[in-house]
Motif scaffolding. Structure first.
Motif, PDB file in Angstrom:
ATOM      1  N   UNK A   1      29.773  58.392  39.885  1.00 33.60           N
ATOM      2  CA  UNK A   1      31.129  57.887  39.662  1.00 33.60           C
ATOM      3  C   UNK A   1      32.172  58.729  40.391  1.00 33.60           C
ATOM      4  N   UNK A   2      31.963  60.032  40.389  1.00 35.92           N
ATOM      5  CA  UNK A   2      32.953  60.935  40.994  1.00 35.92           C
ATOM      6  C   UNK A   2      33.063  60.752  42.505  1.00 35.92           C
ATOM      7  N   UNK A   3      32.080  60.082  43.110  1.00 38.47           N
ATOM      8  CA  UNK A   3      32.130  59.849  44.552  1.00 38.47           C
ATOM      9  C   UNK A   3      33.131  58.755  44.933  1.00 38.47           C
ATOM     10  N   UNK A   4      33.566  57.952  43.945  1.00 32.22           N
ATOM     11  CA  UNK A   4      34.568  56.922  44.232  1.00 32.22           C
ATOM     12  C   UNK A   4      35.924  57.603  44.431  1.00 32.22           C
ATOM     13  N   UNK A   5      36.614  57.293  45.500  1.00 32.36           N
ATOM     14  CA  UNK A   5      37.875  58.008  45.798  1.00 32.36           C
ATOM     15  C   UNK A   5      38.967  57.812  44.754  1.00 32.36           C
ATOM     16  N   UNK A   6      38.879  56.757  43.940  1.00 23.66           N
ATOM     17  CA  UNK A   6      39.921  56.517  42.938  1.00 23.66           C
ATOM     18  C   UNK A   6      39.614  57.146  41.593  1.00 23.66           C
ATOM     19  N   UNK A   7      38.440  57.774  41.454  1.00 19.79           N
ATOM     20  CA  UNK A   7      38.044  58.374  40.176  1.00 19.79           C
ATOM     21  C   UNK A   7      38.423  59.847  40.149  1.00 19.79           C
ATOM     22  N   UNK A   8      39.227  60.219  39.168  1.00 19.62           N
ATOM     23  CA  UNK A   8      39.586  61.626  38.993  1.00 19.62           C
ATOM     24  C   UNK A   8      38.472  62.361  38.254  1.00 19.62           C
ATOM     25  N   UNK A   9      37.991  61.796  37.178  1.00 17.20           N
ATOM     26  CA  UNK A   9      36.864  62.345  36.437  1.00 17.20           C
ATOM     27  C   UNK A   9      36.293  61.260  35.548  1.00 17.20           C
TER      28      UNK A   9
ATOM     29  N   UNK B   1      44.490  52.195  41.654  1.00 16.46           N
ATOM     30  CA  UNK B   1      44.128  51.101  40.750  1.00 16.46           C
ATOM     31  C   UNK B   1      42.624  50.877  40.860  1.00 16.46           C
ATOM     32  N   UNK B   2      41.991  50.550  39.733  1.00 11.43           N
ATOM     33  CA  UNK B   2      40.543  50.445  39.723  1.00 11.43           C
ATOM     34  C   UNK B   2      40.108  49.475  38.629  1.00 11.43           C
ATOM     35  N   UNK B   3      39.074  48.691  38.904  1.00  9.86           N
ATOM     36  CA  UNK B   3      38.534  47.762  37.907  1.00  9.86           C
ATOM     37  C   UNK B   3      37.064  48.086  37.644  1.00  9.86           C
ATOM     38  N   UNK B   4      36.584  47.588  36.517  1.00 12.05           N
ATOM     39  CA  UNK B   4      35.180  47.793  36.163  1.00 12.05           C
ATOM     40  C   UNK B   4      34.264  47.158  37.211  1.00 12.05           C
ATOM     41  N   UNK B   5      34.612  45.984  37.701  1.00  8.41           N
ATOM     42  CA  UNK B   5      33.776  45.313  38.697  1.00  8.41           C
ATOM     43  C   UNK B   5      33.674  46.138  39.978  1.00  8.41           C
ATOM     44  N   UNK B   6      34.777  46.733  40.390  1.00  7.92           N
ATOM     45  CA  UNK B   6      34.747  47.560  41.599  1.00  7.92           C
ATOM     46  C   UNK B   6      33.782  48.739  41.432  1.00  7.92           C
ATOM     47  N   UNK B   7      33.803  49.344  40.253  1.00  6.44           N
ATOM     48  CA  UNK B   7      32.917  50.477  40.009  1.00  6.44           C
ATOM     49  C   UNK B   7      31.447  50.030  39.963  1.00  6.44           C
ATOM     50  N   UNK B   8      31.176  48.900  39.334  1.00  9.88           N
ATOM     51  CA  UNK B   8      29.795  48.414  39.263  1.00  9.88           C
ATOM     52  C   UNK B   8      29.249  48.143  40.665  1.00  9.88           C
TER      53      UNK B   8
ATOM     54  N   UNK C   1      23.238  52.013  35.803  1.00 12.38           N
ATOM     55  CA  UNK C   1      24.637  51.627  36.013  1.00 12.38           C
ATOM     56  C   UNK C   1      25.276  51.250  34.687  1.00 12.38           C
ATOM     57  N   UNK C   2      26.433  51.824  34.357  1.00  5.83           N
ATOM     58  CA  UNK C   2      27.100  51.482  33.094  1.00  5.83           C
ATOM     59  C   UNK C   2      27.367  49.989  32.978  1.00  5.83           C
ATOM     60  N   UNK C   3      27.205  49.482  31.770  1.00  6.15           N
ATOM     61  CA  UNK C   3      27.504  48.075  31.507  1.00  6.15           C
ATOM     62  C   UNK C   3      28.878  47.896  30.884  1.00  6.15           C
ATOM     63  N   UNK C   4      29.525  48.996  30.511  1.00  6.07           N
ATOM     64  CA  UNK C   4      30.872  48.944  29.931  1.00  6.07           C
ATOM     65  C   UNK C   4      31.706  50.088  30.504  1.00  6.07           C
ATOM     66  N   UNK C   5      33.001  49.811  30.705  1.00 10.11           N
ATOM     67  CA  UNK C   5      33.902  50.804  31.298  1.00 10.11           C
ATOM     68  C   UNK C   5      35.169  50.864  30.469  1.00 10.11           C
ATOM     69  N   UNK C   6      35.583  52.060  30.159  1.00  7.96           N
ATOM     70  CA  UNK C   6      36.838  52.284  29.456  1.00  7.96           C
ATOM     71  C   UNK C   6      37.689  53.215  30.305  1.00  7.96           C
TER      72      UNK C   6
END
Length: 520
Positions: free
Chosen positions: A440-448, A474-481, A493-498
């Motif tokens: 997850x941390x490899x995504x440029x929009x994820x701080x932690x 800005x980031x969505x659950x679908x983008x992360x999946x 892969x997580x099935x839920x994102x908060x």
């Protein structure tokens, strides 16, 4: 119950897989050892195949201790390789074919795999990896006609033993499991570890879990999971037949159970739940079943009641780790009674195995007090491959430190309260938060991000990601999946994102995972 208790037949016990295979080839040559789809391999054929493969490995320049990889779904060829490694002293490294190319590369590079047997569809993935140690790649071929195929490669080798077989304490398999760092590490297991519990049960005349010559065992857990080779080794020693499911599919599994004369199997509770939820399922699907062994989690009482009613057989739970070769503790069939408070336990140690709950100083705690569970077992690993410091920590004071929190009651039953290492069990598969968080941390929009388990009615547990987004992004659950599909196997892969503003931490800066779990 479907089958009454019968006296356990005497089984001639040999200390090595090679000696056992030779004995079966002589005493039951025409009995089917492995059935995979419409293909059947007898004990004599499997013995000969293993010997030919062992000769071919040695001719390839491999020596005792060389690593041999298997990257494919389970087939009869997996067990051929297992016997070959035992005969020639090489070490089998099973690799989960669902892993991403990067994950596959890590396992092959870390293990120093020199020869790899793989599915044809995985060849482009393997060819794209840069691995200095990997010298030979063979594609699985069922007819032996393809040059460069596995069967073709070894076809002209002798079917006699290659020489002095490896001893019982020589490494047989290197199974990969992650840890708190999130990087998978190789657990080295000697031949003796696979049969240690089997020997203890026989020595004390116990049939908590048992395997008989007349059994037909359903092989559901895959070869890259410690439960897979462990389950095979037990039935093979007894001279039983193994029916390979090639993964868990509810309809196919029910068909095998109903039509294949299956008498015993090893599953996880979520598989049992899925089977019983299939339309039209009934006692007829389980008519030949005498015992189900399960692990990964205690069985919920309502599910047990349903299993007893529909499946009509005995149940036994096992608890262990890859590092203890699958099982160190067992909840026997006699404890599987609705209303029994011990159903919340994972079981009691086998005779000859010791389990303690200890405090942070390593001192044993009195019954009922929660601490880290540690195990003293003859089935313990040799160590983590090329990780001496981690091995020393895990095996401190001669005990295997599990990282699981729990307590032991006055009668020796073990109860788990939480997993100190925060492992998430998705349908019996281990998912390690640190590994998912690193991705997850490899995504440029994820701080932690922090990953925790949440209850799942079907799979037991599901993976939930709690994500802090970088300011201005800005980031969505679908983008992360979609992003994680390139980095992780699907079940990780997580099935839920908060999405949260911050992660809860203690004074030392450590993320409070329990607080996150409690929110959901």
């Amino acid at each position: 119950m479907n089958a009454p208790h019968a006296a356990r037949p005497a089984v001639r016990r040999f200390p090595t897989l090679t000696a056992t295979a030779a004995h079966h080839a002589e005493t039951r040559p025409d009995r089917v050892a492995v059935r995979c789809g419409d293909r059947e391999v007898t004990f004599l054929e499997l013995y000969h195949r293993g010997n030919r493969t062992a000769h071919a490995l040695l001719a390839e320049g491999l020596v005792p201790g060389s690593r041999v990889g298997y990257l494919a779904k389970d087939t009869e060829h997996y067990y051929d390789l297992l016997l070959a490694c035992a005969a020639g002293g090489t070490v089998l490294v099973p690799v989960d074919p669902r892993l991403t190319p990067g994950e596959i590369e890590h396992v092959l590079r870390d293990s120093g795999t020199e020869l790899l047997v793989t599915e044809e569809e995985k060849l482009p993935v393997v060819e794209g990896l840069e691995l200095g140690s990997l010298r030979t790649v063979l594609a699985l071929d069922d007819d032996g006609a393809r040059p460069g195929g596995f069967l073709h490669w070894k076809a002209d080798r002798p079917d006699t033993p290659p020489g002095a077989a490896a001893g019982a304490r020589r490494p047989l398999a290197q199974m990969y499991t992650s840890g708190t760092t999130g990087r998978p590490k190789g657990v080295v297991l000697g031949q003796h570890t696979f049969w240690a519990v089997n020997d203890l049960l026989a020595r004390h005349g116990l049939d908590w879990i048992d395997w008989r010559e007349e059994d037909r065992l359903l092989q559901v857990l895959p070869g890259h999971h410690i439960g897979g080779p462990w389950w095979f080794m037990q039935g093979f020693r007894a001279g039983a037949t193994h029916v390979v499911a090639q993964g868990f599919d509810a309809r196919r599994t029910l068909a095998l159970l109903a039509e294949g004369g299956i008498t015993t199997t090893l599953m996880v509770p979520s598989m049992l739940r899925i089977l019983l939820a299939e339309p039209g399922v009934g006692p007829g699907h389980f008519a030949g079943l005498r015992k189900v062994v399960y692990g990964g989690a205690p069985i919920p009482e309502p599910l047990l009641e349903q299993c007893l009613d529909v499946m009509g057989c005995e149940f036994a739970q096992i608890y262990g780790l890859t590092e203890t070769c699958a099982s160190a503790v067992c909840l026997p069939p006699a404890d599987h009674v609705p209303g029994n408070p011990r159903l919340k336990a994972v079981g009691r140690p086998y005779p000859g195995v010791a389990v303690q709950a200890v405090d942070r100083s390593g001192d044993p705690l009195p019954p009922g007090r929660v601490g880290e569970i540690r195990i003293d077992t003859p089935a313990v690993m040799t160590g983590y491959w090329q990780r001496p410091e981690e091995t020393e920590l895990a095996l401190a004071d001669g005990w295997l430190h599990t990282g699981d929190a729990g307590h032991v009651d006055e009668d020796g039953y073990v109860y788990l309260h939480d997993r100190i290492k925060d492992v998430i069990l998705v349908a019996g598969e281990n998912v390690y938060p640190a590994e998912v968080e690193n991705a997850l941390s490899k995504h440029p929009a994820v701080a932690e991000a922090a990953v925790v388990a949440t209850p799942d009615q079907v799979r037991g547990e599901a993976v939930r990601a709690c994500v802090v987004v970088r300011a201005g992004e800005r980031l969505t659950a679908r983008e992360l999946m979609l992003f994680l599909r390139e980095l992780l196997a699907p079940y990780k892969i997580p099935t839920a994102y908060t999405f949260v503003d911050s992660l809860p931490r203690n004074a030392a800066g450590k993320i409070l995972r329990r607080e996150l779990r409690d929110r959901f």
